[in-house]
Design a protein around this motif. Structure first.
Motif, PDB file in Angstrom:
ATOM      1  N   SER A 131       0.755  -1.332  -0.020  1.00 25.78           N
ATOM      2  CA  SER A 131       0.029  -0.048  -0.089  1.00 25.78           C
ATOM      3  C   SER A 131       0.938   1.111  -0.148  1.00 25.78           C
ATOM      4  O   SER A 131       2.008   1.332   0.756  1.00 25.78           O
ATOM      5  CB  SER A 131      -1.026   0.137   1.003  1.00 25.78           C
ATOM      6  OG  SER A 131      -1.556   1.217   1.416  1.00 25.78           O
ATOM      7  N   SER A 132       0.560   2.307  -0.839  1.00 22.77           N
ATOM      8  CA  SER A 132       1.199   3.465  -0.842  1.00 22.77           C
ATOM      9  C   SER A 132       0.666   4.256   0.122  1.00 22.77           C
ATOM     10  O   SER A 132       1.309   5.620   0.676  1.00 22.77           O
ATOM     11  CB  SER A 132       1.228   4.170  -2.369  1.00 22.77           C
ATOM     12  OG  SER A 132       0.019   4.506  -2.525  1.00 22.77           O
ATOM     13  N   TYR A 133      -0.211   3.956   0.971  1.00 22.73           N
ATOM     14  CA  TYR A 133      -0.916   4.832   2.208  1.00 22.73           C
ATOM     15  C   TYR A 133      -0.309   4.636   3.469  1.00 22.73           C
ATOM     16  O   TYR A 133      -1.216   4.498   4.216  1.00 22.73           O
ATOM     17  CB  TYR A 133      -2.573   4.847   1.838  1.00 22.73           C
ATOM     18  CG  TYR A 133      -2.970   5.540   0.693  1.00 22.73           C
ATOM     19  CD1 TYR A 133      -2.989   6.990   0.389  1.00 22.73           C
ATOM     20  CD2 TYR A 133      -3.393   4.528  -0.456  1.00 22.73           C
ATOM     21  CE1 TYR A 133      -3.603   7.416  -0.630  1.00 22.73           C
ATOM     22  CE2 TYR A 133      -3.664   5.341  -1.737  1.00 22.73           C
ATOM     23  CZ  TYR A 133      -3.860   6.636  -1.849  1.00 22.73           C
ATOM     24  OH  TYR A 133      -4.191   7.268  -2.915  1.00 22.73           O
ATOM     25  N   LEU A 134       0.724   4.410   3.547  1.00 13.65           N
ATOM     26  CA  LEU A 134       1.435   4.372   4.830  1.00 13.65           C
ATOM     27  C   LEU A 134       2.130   5.845   5.093  1.00 13.65           C
ATOM     28  O   LEU A 134       3.095   6.118   4.454  1.00 13.65           O
ATOM     29  CB  LEU A 134       2.395   3.354   4.989  1.00 13.65           C
ATOM     30  CG  LEU A 134       3.303   3.111   6.271  1.00 13.65           C
ATOM     31  CD1 LEU A 134       2.461   3.127   7.551  1.00 13.65           C
ATOM     32  CD2 LEU A 134       4.075   1.695   5.975  1.00 13.65           C
TER      33      LEU A 134
ATOM     34  N   LYS B  81      -8.466  11.655  10.003  1.00 12.69           N
ATOM     35  CA  LYS B  81      -8.018  12.313   8.919  1.00 12.69           C
ATOM     36  C   LYS B  81      -6.656  12.016   8.673  1.00 12.69           C
ATOM     37  O   LYS B  81      -5.909  11.751   9.415  1.00 12.69           O
ATOM     38  CB  LYS B  81      -7.991  14.134   9.227  1.00 12.69           C
ATOM     39  CG  LYS B  81      -9.344  14.496   9.556  1.00 12.69           C
ATOM     40  CD  LYS B  81     -10.129  14.671   8.358  1.00 12.69           C
ATOM     41  CE  LYS B  81     -11.658  15.192   8.643  1.00 12.69           C
ATOM     42  NZ  LYS B  81     -12.282  14.788   7.540  1.00 12.69           N
ATOM     43  N   THR B  82      -6.255  12.116   7.497  1.00 16.44           N
ATOM     44  CA  THR B  82      -4.889  11.616   6.810  1.00 16.44           C
ATOM     45  C   THR B  82      -3.917  12.897   7.385  1.00 16.44           C
ATOM     46  O   THR B  82      -4.190  13.589   7.651  1.00 16.44           O
ATOM     47  CB  THR B  82      -4.870  11.414   5.255  1.00 16.44           C
ATOM     48  OG1 THR B  82      -3.608  10.862   4.997  1.00 16.44           O
ATOM     49  CG2 THR B  82      -5.038  12.655   4.514  1.00 16.44           C
TER      50      THR B  82
ATOM     51  N   SER C  55       5.091  14.655   7.341  1.00 20.20           N
ATOM     52  CA  SER C  55       4.795  13.270   7.440  1.00 20.20           C
ATOM     53  C   SER C  55       5.665  12.708   6.168  1.00 20.20           C
ATOM     54  O   SER C  55       6.113  13.224   5.126  1.00 20.20           O
ATOM     55  CB  SER C  55       3.326  12.852   7.247  1.00 20.20           C
ATOM     56  OG  SER C  55       2.776  13.211   6.061  1.00 20.20           O
ATOM     57  N   TRP C  56       5.858  11.475   6.110  1.00 23.65           N
ATOM     58  CA  TRP C  56       6.841  10.708   5.359  1.00 23.65           C
ATOM     59  C   TRP C  56       5.871   9.732   4.667  1.00 23.65           C
ATOM     60  O   TRP C  56       5.520   8.763   5.472  1.00 23.65           O
ATOM     61  CB  TRP C  56       8.165  10.253   5.766  1.00 23.65           C
ATOM     62  CG  TRP C  56       9.012   9.387   4.620  1.00 23.65           C
ATOM     63  CD1 TRP C  56       8.826   9.494   3.390  1.00 23.65           C
ATOM     64  CD2 TRP C  56      10.280   8.995   5.090  1.00 23.65           C
ATOM     65  NE1 TRP C  56       9.897   8.510   2.948  1.00 23.65           N
ATOM     66  CE2 TRP C  56      10.759   8.239   3.992  1.00 23.65           C
ATOM     67  CE3 TRP C  56      10.714   8.702   6.678  1.00 23.65           C
ATOM     68  CZ2 TRP C  56      12.024   7.418   4.316  1.00 23.65           C
ATOM     69  CZ3 TRP C  56      11.959   8.055   6.464  1.00 23.65           C
ATOM     70  CH2 TRP C  56      12.423   7.515   5.373  1.00 23.65           C
ATOM     71  N   LYS C  57       5.526   9.718   3.302  1.00 22.67           N
ATOM     72  CA  LYS C  57       4.546   8.633   2.668  1.00 22.67           C
ATOM     73  C   LYS C  57       5.402   7.408   2.255  1.00 22.67           C
ATOM     74  O   LYS C  57       6.545   7.885   1.542  1.00 22.67           O
ATOM     75  CB  LYS C  57       3.730   9.410   1.770  1.00 22.67           C
ATOM     76  CG  LYS C  57       2.561   8.552   1.243  1.00 22.67           C
ATOM     77  CD  LYS C  57       1.657   9.193   0.100  1.00 22.67           C
ATOM     78  CE  LYS C  57       0.805   8.288  -0.424  1.00 22.67           C
ATOM     79  NZ  LYS C  57      -0.531   9.018  -1.482  1.00 22.67           N
ATOM     80  N   ARG C  58       5.140   6.160   2.135  1.00 28.11           N
ATOM     81  CA  ARG C  58       5.708   5.177   1.740  1.00 28.11           C
ATOM     82  C   ARG C  58       6.092   5.394   0.262  1.00 28.11           C
ATOM     83  O   ARG C  58       7.081   4.976   0.023  1.00 28.11           O
ATOM     84  CB  ARG C  58       4.965   3.806   1.920  1.00 28.11           C
ATOM     85  CG  ARG C  58       5.625   2.758   1.236  1.00 28.11           C
ATOM     86  CD  ARG C  58       4.559   1.776   1.537  1.00 28.11           C
ATOM     87  NE  ARG C  58       5.327   0.461   0.553  1.00 28.11           N
ATOM     88  CZ  ARG C  58       5.243   0.149  -0.726  1.00 28.11           C
ATOM     89  NH1 ARG C  58       4.111   0.697  -1.405  1.00 28.11           N
ATOM     90  NH2 ARG C  58       5.953  -0.516  -1.320  1.00 28.11           N
ATOM     91  N   SER C  59       5.472   6.112  -0.683  1.00 26.42           N
ATOM     92  CA  SER C  59       5.774   6.283  -1.798  1.00 26.42           C
ATOM     93  C   SER C  59       7.013   7.269  -2.215  1.00 26.42           C
ATOM     94  O   SER C  59       7.174   7.810  -3.256  1.00 26.42           O
ATOM     95  CB  SER C  59       4.711   6.769  -2.623  1.00 26.42           C
ATOM     96  OG  SER C  59       3.956   7.928  -2.034  1.00 26.42           O
TER      97      SER C  59
ATOM     98  N   VAL D 250       1.383   7.543  13.245  1.00 30.62           N
ATOM     99  CA  VAL D 250       1.378   6.506  11.955  1.00 30.62           C
ATOM    100  C   VAL D 250       0.023   6.560  11.565  1.00 30.62           C
ATOM    101  O   VAL D 250      -0.951   6.577  12.301  1.00 30.62           O
ATOM    102  CB  VAL D 250       1.603   5.207  12.206  1.00 30.62           C
ATOM    103  CG1 VAL D 250       1.737   4.279  11.260  1.00 30.62           C
ATOM    104  CG2 VAL D 250       3.223   5.247  12.945  1.00 30.62           C
ATOM    105  N   SER D 251      -0.246   6.649   9.949  1.00 30.62           N
ATOM    106  CA  SER D 251      -1.493   6.802   9.577  1.00 30.62           C
ATOM    107  C   SER D 251      -1.477   5.690   8.262  1.00 30.62           C
ATOM    108  O   SER D 251      -0.345   5.555   7.567  1.00 30.62           O
ATOM    109  CB  SER D 251      -1.816   8.080   8.827  1.00 30.62           C
ATOM    110  OG  SER D 251      -2.997   8.065   8.079  1.00 30.62           O
ATOM    111  N   PHE D 252      -2.434   4.967   8.202  1.00 30.79           N
ATOM    112  CA  PHE D 252      -2.754   3.867   7.194  1.00 30.79           C
ATOM    113  C   PHE D 252      -3.525   4.058   5.951  1.00 30.79           C
ATOM    114  O   PHE D 252      -3.990   3.309   5.540  1.00 30.79           O
ATOM    115  CB  PHE D 252      -3.091   2.442   7.860  1.00 30.79           C
ATOM    116  CG  PHE D 252      -1.957   2.009   8.831  1.00 30.79           C
ATOM    117  CD1 PHE D 252      -0.901   1.505   8.378  1.00 30.79           C
ATOM    118  CD2 PHE D 252      -2.083   2.297  10.055  1.00 30.79           C
ATOM    119  CE1 PHE D 252       0.407   1.116   9.443  1.00 30.79           C
ATOM    120  CE2 PHE D 252      -1.420   1.863  11.099  1.00 30.79           C
ATOM    121  CZ  PHE D 252      -0.272   1.200  10.477  1.00 30.79           C
ATOM    122  N   GLY D 253      -3.854   5.501   5.615  1.00 29.48           N
ATOM    123  CA  GLY D 253      -4.873   5.568   4.690  1.00 29.48           C
ATOM    124  C   GLY D 253      -5.315   7.077   4.835  1.00 29.48           C
ATOM    125  O   GLY D 253      -4.583   8.097   5.168  1.00 29.48           O
TER     126      GLY D 253
END
Length: 119
Positions: A22-25, A40-41, A52-56, A113-116
């Motif tokens: 998932s790119s939404y980490l 909220k994201t 924040s740092w997104k996985r993508s 940490v956010s998952f989406g």
């Protein structure tokens, strides 16, 4: 983690055991001066104080986004948020290599940490 930090250098290390494809980490910090809605994201479109740092490989803060191909992380990577509260900065480190630095972070922050996305 509900602990907040307001001085010194804090290193938070995450080992990405499974990225879930998932790119939404998102990994990051919130300014603690305001309440943050947990539905909220923590991305750039957020109106709250977030970094924040997104996985993508995207780096988000209020209304701003930057991308770095070397910032993508995946299963097997070790990622570190090095928060320097004396300098008001947060450096994002992947496998011992710094890939991005946020400057002018809040004086008092809390890890998140956010998952989406929203909702």
């Amino acid at each position: 983690m509900s602990e907040s930090f307001n001085s010194g250098i804090v290193r938070i290390t995450y080992f990405i055991e499974n990225d879930g494809d998932s790119s939404y980490l998102y990994l990051g910090i919130l300014g603690t001066a305001e309440e943050y809605p947990l539905d909220k994201t923590i991305a750039s479109e957020c109106s709250h104080k977030v970094w924040s740092w997104k996985r993508s490989g995207e780096f988000h803060t209020n209304g701003e986004q930057s991308s770095r191909s070397e910032g993508c992380f995946e299963t097997g990577d070790t990622v570190i948020l090095e928060i320097n509260l004396d300098l008001k900065s947060m450096t994002c480190i992947k496998n011992d290599t710094p890939v991005f630095t946020f400057n002018d972070i809040a004086a008092d922050v809390r890890p998140v940490v956010s998952f989406g996305g929203d909702g």
